[in-house]
Structure formats: C-alpha cells, structure tokens
Scaffold this motif. Structure first.
Motif, PDB file in Angstrom:
ATOM      1  N   ARG A  49      40.446   7.152 -44.915  1.00 45.79           N
ATOM      2  CA  ARG A  49      40.436   8.511 -44.265  1.00 45.79           C
ATOM      3  C   ARG A  49      39.045   8.740 -43.573  1.00 45.79           C
ATOM      4  O   ARG A  49      38.807   9.319 -42.431  1.00 45.79           O
TER       5      ARG A  49
ATOM      6  N   LEU B 152      42.736   6.250 -34.576  1.00 47.46           N
ATOM      7  CA  LEU B 152      44.100   6.681 -34.552  1.00 47.46           C
ATOM      8  C   LEU B 152      44.863   5.494 -34.544  1.00 47.46           C
ATOM      9  O   LEU B 152      45.060   4.619 -33.526  1.00 47.46           O
TER      10      LEU B 152
ATOM     11  N   GLY C 268      49.166   8.150 -37.385  1.00 48.50           N
ATOM     12  CA  GLY C 268      48.692   8.454 -38.694  1.00 48.50           C
ATOM     13  C   GLY C 268      47.669   9.547 -38.548  1.00 48.50           C
ATOM     14  O   GLY C 268      47.370  10.197 -37.495  1.00 48.50           O
ATOM     15  N   ASN C 269      46.888   9.860 -39.841  1.00 52.10           N
ATOM     16  CA  ASN C 269      45.974  11.050 -39.702  1.00 52.10           C
ATOM     17  C   ASN C 269      44.445  10.440 -39.097  1.00 52.10           C
ATOM     18  O   ASN C 269      43.691  11.214 -39.046  1.00 52.10           O
TER      19      ASN C 269
ATOM     20  N   TYR D 243      52.070  16.858 -27.947  1.00 54.32           N
ATOM     21  CA  TYR D 243      51.889  16.771 -29.179  1.00 54.32           C
ATOM     22  C   TYR D 243      50.957  17.806 -29.788  1.00 54.32           C
ATOM     23  O   TYR D 243      50.418  18.706 -28.681  1.00 54.32           O
TER      24      TYR D 243
ATOM     25  N   GLN E  98      48.014  18.847 -32.415  1.00 59.10           N
ATOM     26  CA  GLN E  98      46.916  18.274 -33.307  1.00 59.10           C
ATOM     27  C   GLN E  98      46.309  19.356 -34.004  1.00 59.10           C
ATOM     28  O   GLN E  98      45.563  20.141 -33.460  1.00 59.10           O
TER      29      GLN E  98
ATOM     30  N   GLY F  76      41.567  17.520 -38.418  1.00 60.95           N
ATOM     31  CA  GLY F  76      41.508  16.509 -39.557  1.00 60.95           C
ATOM     32  C   GLY F  76      42.848  15.656 -39.405  1.00 60.95           C
ATOM     33  O   GLY F  76      43.129  14.816 -40.668  1.00 60.95           O
ATOM     34  N   GLU F  77      43.822  16.056 -38.543  1.00 58.59           N
ATOM     35  CA  GLU F  77      45.081  15.313 -38.646  1.00 58.59           C
ATOM     36  C   GLU F  77      45.152  14.525 -37.460  1.00 58.59           C
ATOM     37  O   GLU F  77      44.672  14.703 -36.408  1.00 58.59           O
ATOM     38  N   GLY F  78      46.281  13.617 -37.475  1.00 62.88           N
ATOM     39  CA  GLY F  78      46.757  13.044 -36.108  1.00 62.88           C
ATOM     40  C   GLY F  78      47.676  13.821 -35.377  1.00 62.88           C
ATOM     41  O   GLY F  78      48.167  14.821 -35.875  1.00 62.88           O
ATOM     42  N   PRO F  79      47.986  13.695 -34.105  1.00 65.55           N
ATOM     43  CA  PRO F  79      48.918  14.265 -33.374  1.00 65.55           C
ATOM     44  C   PRO F  79      50.002  14.207 -33.742  1.00 65.55           C
ATOM     45  O   PRO F  79      50.581  13.176 -34.119  1.00 65.55           O
TER      46      PRO F  79
ATOM     47  N   ARG G 262      43.202  23.555 -25.999  1.00 62.33           N
ATOM     48  CA  ARG G 262      42.686  24.327 -27.199  1.00 62.33           C
ATOM     49  C   ARG G 262      43.313  25.699 -27.392  1.00 62.33           C
ATOM     50  O   ARG G 262      42.906  26.691 -26.501  1.00 62.33           O
TER      51      ARG G 262
END
Lengths: 115, 111
Positions: free
Chosen positions: A9, A91, A107-108, B35, B37, B40-43, B106
């Motif tokens: 990560r 990504l 994914g994250n 998408y 987002q 700290g995460e993916g879309p 945003r």
C-alpha cells in the motif's frame, strides 16, 4: 467477488533504488491497466495488457519502467532506478473486455515516496 | 499525459443542495464512465454510459452521455456529507479499450 488487490500500500525508498509493485486483478478479467496518479490529478495510463500481451505501452517511460503480466493474471510494475519525480500513487485496474468497452475496476493503489 | 477537462475544479455546497459537473473532450468517445475517489483509496465506479444521449441513474446520481459524444454530465441530488470526495470522468476512444481520465471535481459538503 474479490476486488483488485495491490501491494504494498505504501513504499518509501531513496532515489536511485529499485522498486516493484504487484497487482492481482479480479478473477476472469482479461484486461489489466497500470495508471499513475499524481497529487491532485486524474489517473494517467502507463500500460494496458490484454491477457499477457502489452497492447498499449506508449506512455510507459521505458528507460526506467518495466512491467510484466505472466500467464495473463498477476502483474508487476518495476522502476529502476527511481527518481524524485516518480513519487505518486500507482493504480492497477482490471476489466473483462469482450466488445463494447467495459468499466475499469481499481485497486487501492500503491503510494510511492522517493526521497 | 492527456486528460479531459472537468468543470468545476472544486465545489463547496450545503447539505441538501443539488450538484452538477461536466466533462469535455476534443475527441469522440463511445463510452463515458464516472468515478468517485475517497482519500487513500482507488476510484470507485458510479455510472457507465454507452450511447449518445443516454441518461442513467444510480440512486441520487444521474449521468448523461452528451449527444455530440464529446461531453458528459453528472448530477447529484440532495447532497449528503458522504458525497464528499473527488469525482472523475473517463472516456474511451472509439475503437479502443483505452480510457482517458478527467482532471477531477473536488466536492465538499457543508453540514
């Protein structure tokens, strides 16, 4: 179904060091993408695989970046040597493309910091 | 690299208000995706559009594929605090499976 899994990560390395990222796509997805996301920007395509073949790598800086997708499943993205400007989120996304373009599932990401 | 133009770049709205954003391209697309987002995460995929003029809803979200095939729109009705995040559009160039992403909008929601 399990989603796209990426590891690690987070990664912090010194410049000129090598680094590798790993991606396990959704089971059965034939197409895999690596995207680069700089802070405050949208994802930008680095490379796209259809099964094990890299069909679009025009945006991949080939002097230092390499990627592989052995057996058409997992994929690794490598940078050697890393530069300060490589700090970003990497990504991975996958999809099942059969005709009409299918949505990507992400994914994250791996957040890379080069010091 | 190439990115699509999204507007507005950022928005501050009150909870309960409706939100509209759009995405434009110089190329004709045959697929538009939207998408969201979170940090700290993916879309995460919200809506997929496949046909010029198509209007598709997902709960409080509604997206449209522009009739020129060079733009798309996303509306969020009755915004709530969890709508906060960055919204990205993505378009697929006709004849390819290559997706180009927008610069992002945003969204911040004030309770």
């Amino acid at each position: 179904e399990a989603g796209v899994v990426q590891s690690p990560r987070y990664k912090i390395i010194e410049k000129k060091q090598p680094v590798a990222f790993w991606c396990n796509p959704i089971s059965g997805h034939n197409t895999l993408y690596w995207y680069l996301q700089n802070l405050g920007q949208g994802p930008e395509l680095l490379i796209r695989y259809e099964n094990e073949e890299a069909v679009d790598d025009s945006q991949l800086p080939k002097d230092r970046f390499s990627a592989e997708r052995l057996k058409g499943v997992d994929s690794t993205l490598k940078i050697q040597p890393a530069e300060l400007g490589d700090s970003a989120v990497y990504l991975c996304a996958s999809s099942f493309q059969t005709g009409r373009p299918a949505p990507l599932h992400f994914g994250n990401g791996t957040r890379l910091t080069v010091t | 690299g190439q990115q699509l133009n999204q507007s507005p770049q950022s928005m501050f709205i009150q909870e309960g208000e409706d939100v509209s954003m759009n995405c434009t391209s110089s190329s004709i697309f045959n697929t538009w995706l939207w998408y969201k987002q979170d940090p700290g995460e993916g879309p995460v995929l919200l809506i997929a559009l496949y046909k010029a003029g198509e209007l598709t809803s997902n709960g409080r979200l509604t997206a449209q594929f522009g009739i020129t095939r060079k733009d798309s729109f996303l509306n969020i009705s009755a915004s709530i605090p969890s709508d906060v995040g960055i919204y990205f559009c993505a378009g697929s160039v006709s004849g390819t499976y290559k997706y180009i992403f927008g610069t992002g909008t945003r969204l911040k929601v004030l309770a």
